[in-house]
Design a protein around this motif. Structure first.
Motif, PDB file in Angstrom:
ATOM      1  N   GLY A 139       0.857  -1.375  -0.081  1.00 47.26           N
ATOM      2  CA  GLY A 139      -0.111   0.117  -0.059  1.00 47.26           C
ATOM      3  C   GLY A 139       0.702   1.323   0.122  1.00 47.26           C
ATOM      4  O   GLY A 139       0.243   2.313   0.114  1.00 47.26           O
ATOM      5  N   HIS A 140       2.133   1.070  -0.438  1.00 45.10           N
ATOM      6  CA  HIS A 140       3.078   2.248  -0.126  1.00 45.10           C
ATOM      7  C   HIS A 140       2.707   3.190  -1.463  1.00 45.10           C
ATOM      8  O   HIS A 140       3.349   4.493  -1.408  1.00 45.10           O
ATOM      9  CB  HIS A 140       4.662   1.819  -0.145  1.00 45.10           C
ATOM     10  CG  HIS A 140       4.871   0.974  -1.304  1.00 45.10           C
ATOM     11  ND1 HIS A 140       4.325  -0.260  -1.649  1.00 45.10           N
ATOM     12  CD2 HIS A 140       5.757   1.456  -2.149  1.00 45.10           C
ATOM     13  CE1 HIS A 140       4.685  -0.630  -2.843  1.00 45.10           C
ATOM     14  NE2 HIS A 140       5.765   0.198  -3.122  1.00 45.10           N
ATOM     15  N   LEU A 141       2.229   2.851  -2.391  1.00 46.40           N
ATOM     16  CA  LEU A 141       1.772   3.803  -3.663  1.00 46.40           C
ATOM     17  C   LEU A 141       0.464   4.536  -3.431  1.00 46.40           C
ATOM     18  O   LEU A 141       0.253   5.191  -4.217  1.00 46.40           O
ATOM     19  CB  LEU A 141       1.838   2.893  -4.758  1.00 46.40           C
ATOM     20  CG  LEU A 141       3.114   1.897  -5.079  1.00 46.40           C
ATOM     21  CD1 LEU A 141       3.090   1.166  -6.301  1.00 46.40           C
ATOM     22  CD2 LEU A 141       4.268   2.997  -5.172  1.00 46.40           C
ATOM     23  N   PHE A 142      -0.250   4.242  -2.586  1.00 47.11           N
ATOM     24  CA  PHE A 142      -1.549   4.855  -2.166  1.00 47.11           C
ATOM     25  C   PHE A 142      -1.421   6.141  -1.836  1.00 47.11           C
ATOM     26  O   PHE A 142      -0.483   6.443  -1.154  1.00 47.11           O
ATOM     27  CB  PHE A 142      -2.590   4.234  -1.555  1.00 47.11           C
ATOM     28  CG  PHE A 142      -3.080   2.879  -2.064  1.00 47.11           C
ATOM     29  CD1 PHE A 142      -3.756   2.915  -3.366  1.00 47.11           C
ATOM     30  CD2 PHE A 142      -2.907   1.647  -1.520  1.00 47.11           C
ATOM     31  CE1 PHE A 142      -4.554   1.781  -3.752  1.00 47.11           C
ATOM     32  CE2 PHE A 142      -3.802   0.516  -1.942  1.00 47.11           C
ATOM     33  CZ  PHE A 142      -4.517   0.658  -3.194  1.00 47.11           C
ATOM     34  N   HIS A 143      -2.595   6.986  -2.148  1.00 44.24           N
ATOM     35  CA  HIS A 143      -2.496   8.330  -1.394  1.00 44.24           C
ATOM     36  C   HIS A 143      -2.740   7.958   0.011  1.00 44.24           C
ATOM     37  O   HIS A 143      -3.235   6.989   0.476  1.00 44.24           O
ATOM     38  CB  HIS A 143      -3.692   9.246  -1.909  1.00 44.24           C
ATOM     39  CG  HIS A 143      -3.650   9.843  -3.328  1.00 44.24           C
ATOM     40  ND1 HIS A 143      -2.674  10.879  -3.467  1.00 44.24           N
ATOM     41  CD2 HIS A 143      -3.750   9.479  -4.437  1.00 44.24           C
ATOM     42  CE1 HIS A 143      -2.846  11.274  -4.693  1.00 44.24           C
ATOM     43  NE2 HIS A 143      -3.309  10.373  -5.402  1.00 44.24           N
ATOM     44  N   GLU A 144      -2.388   9.083   0.766  1.00 37.57           N
ATOM     45  CA  GLU A 144      -2.658   8.590   2.407  1.00 37.57           C
ATOM     46  C   GLU A 144      -3.997   8.610   2.874  1.00 37.57           C
ATOM     47  O   GLU A 144      -4.164   7.984   3.961  1.00 37.57           O
ATOM     48  CB  GLU A 144      -1.948   9.839   3.165  1.00 37.57           C
ATOM     49  CG  GLU A 144      -0.682  10.234   2.939  1.00 37.57           C
ATOM     50  CD  GLU A 144      -0.401  11.104   1.629  1.00 37.57           C
ATOM     51  OE1 GLU A 144      -1.056  11.091   0.869  1.00 37.57           O
ATOM     52  OE2 GLU A 144       1.080  11.222   1.483  1.00 37.57           O
ATOM     53  N   HIS A 145      -5.229   9.145   2.080  1.00 36.75           N
ATOM     54  CA  HIS A 145      -6.437   8.881   2.551  1.00 36.75           C
ATOM     55  C   HIS A 145      -7.007   7.511   2.184  1.00 36.75           C
ATOM     56  O   HIS A 145      -8.246   7.206   2.528  1.00 36.75           O
ATOM     57  CB  HIS A 145      -7.176  10.126   2.064  1.00 36.75           C
ATOM     58  CG  HIS A 145      -7.274  10.022   0.453  1.00 36.75           C
ATOM     59  ND1 HIS A 145      -6.149  10.862  -0.269  1.00 36.75           N
ATOM     60  CD2 HIS A 145      -8.104   9.385  -0.474  1.00 36.75           C
ATOM     61  CE1 HIS A 145      -6.562  10.510  -1.529  1.00 36.75           C
ATOM     62  NE2 HIS A 145      -7.742   9.771  -1.548  1.00 36.75           N
ATOM     63  N   VAL A 146      -6.317   6.755   1.496  1.00 37.53           N
ATOM     64  CA  VAL A 146      -6.722   5.384   1.005  1.00 37.53           C
ATOM     65  C   VAL A 146      -6.662   4.571   2.402  1.00 37.53           C
ATOM     66  O   VAL A 146      -5.775   4.277   2.951  1.00 37.53           O
ATOM     67  CB  VAL A 146      -5.986   4.780  -0.304  1.00 37.53           C
ATOM     68  CG1 VAL A 146      -6.765   3.419  -0.585  1.00 37.53           C
ATOM     69  CG2 VAL A 146      -6.165   5.709  -1.327  1.00 37.53           C
ATOM     70  N   ASP A 147      -7.678   3.688   2.548  1.00 31.83           N
ATOM     71  CA  ASP A 147      -7.783   2.665   3.507  1.00 31.83           C
ATOM     72  C   ASP A 147      -7.282   1.400   2.982  1.00 31.83           C
ATOM     73  O   ASP A 147      -7.749   0.513   2.130  1.00 31.83           O
ATOM     74  CB  ASP A 147      -9.303   2.433   4.008  1.00 31.83           C
ATOM     75  CG  ASP A 147      -9.344   1.200   4.903  1.00 31.83           C
ATOM     76  OD1 ASP A 147      -8.321   0.642   5.248  1.00 31.83           O
ATOM     77  OD2 ASP A 147     -10.397   0.878   5.223  1.00 31.83           O
ATOM     78  N   LYS A 148      -6.008   0.925   3.369  1.00 37.77           N
ATOM     79  CA  LYS A 148      -4.965  -0.045   2.664  1.00 37.77           C
ATOM     80  C   LYS A 148      -5.751  -1.182   2.773  1.00 37.77           C
ATOM     81  O   LYS A 148      -5.819  -1.986   1.922  1.00 37.77           O
ATOM     82  CB  LYS A 148      -3.737   0.105   3.080  1.00 37.77           C
ATOM     83  CG  LYS A 148      -2.972   1.563   2.543  1.00 37.77           C
ATOM     84  CD  LYS A 148      -1.601   1.633   3.341  1.00 37.77           C
ATOM     85  CE  LYS A 148      -0.993   2.939   2.847  1.00 37.77           C
ATOM     86  NZ  LYS A 148      -1.830   4.209   3.215  1.00 37.77           N
TER      87      LYS A 148
END
Length: 214
Positions: A139-148
């Motif tokens: 999940g390191h590529l997601f935006h911060e607001h994404v629930d991984k």
């Protein structure tokens, strides 16, 4: 890195657009003239059917690809190669579509062509699943607001294609038109959002109100 993400998506969009354009270019102009043109147009029904299904398949692929990139903050080298793998597989679809359309009215040849078409969709399902699993693995590529964790929970539902598409290979041994219909309904399944990526609520006022109620 956000600019790099936009570049990757723009490049991918270009490939998807070319693939969809090639699909319709495979439908040839009938050679008949006069009233015989009606017969010539009708004789090409396998091309129309294959085109509609493949257009839907590729279109839904693009929608899901766009959905994923809409939640990415950056890209890394492994993701770039996985994205290239997805695009490589997608680029072959016009050819498998053309082979199926050309032989759909020949019972034995149609089965072989349908097996080829269906087997290639299995390859695509595996490539896209690998792409999505890598994105959600850390999940390191997601935006911060994404629930991984929520994103990871969609893996199995999205990965059902790895089960459904092999079934179409089996159906191809029975009937090529039946396999084509199956592909249509699988595309309809994926047209519904099977990767609903949940967002993390970061509104401190809501959290404070919740604490007060407790």
């Amino acid at each position: 890195m956000e600019q790099e993400t936009n570049r990757v998506e723009a490049f991918s969009d270009g490939v998807f657009a070319i693939v969809i354009t090639i699909l319709v270019l495979e439908i040839k102009v009938p050679e008949e003239h006069g009233s015989d043109l009606w017969h010539g147009l009708w004789a090409q029904w396998p091309h129309y059917a294959a085109y509609v299904v493949s257009f839907l398949v590729v279109g839904v692929m693009w929608v899901n690809h766009h959905t994923i990139f809409g939640h990415l903050r950056r890209v890394d080298r492994p993701l770039l190669f996985l994205n290239l793998l997805v695009l490589m597989v997608v680029s072959v679809i016009p050819w498998t579509t053309s082979v199926l359309a050309e032989h759909l009215k020949d019972d034995e040849a149609a089965k072989v062509a349908a097996i080829l078409y269906s087997a290639w969709t299995v390859v695509y399902a595996l490539a896209f699943s690998a792409f999505w699993w890598y994105v959600t693995r850390v999940g390191h590529l997601f935006h911060e607001h994404v629930d991984k964790d929520g994103a990871r929970a969609t893996r199995m539902r999205f990965g059902l294609g790895a089960i459904a598409y092999p079934i179409t290979v089996v159906l191809s041994f029975i009937s090529a038109p039946l396999a084509l219909v199956a592909h249509f309904f699988i595309a309809i399944y994926y047209a519904a959002n099977q990767i609903p990526i949940p967002l993390v609520v970061e509104d401190e006022r809501l959290e404070s109100a919740s604490d007060l109620r407790k």
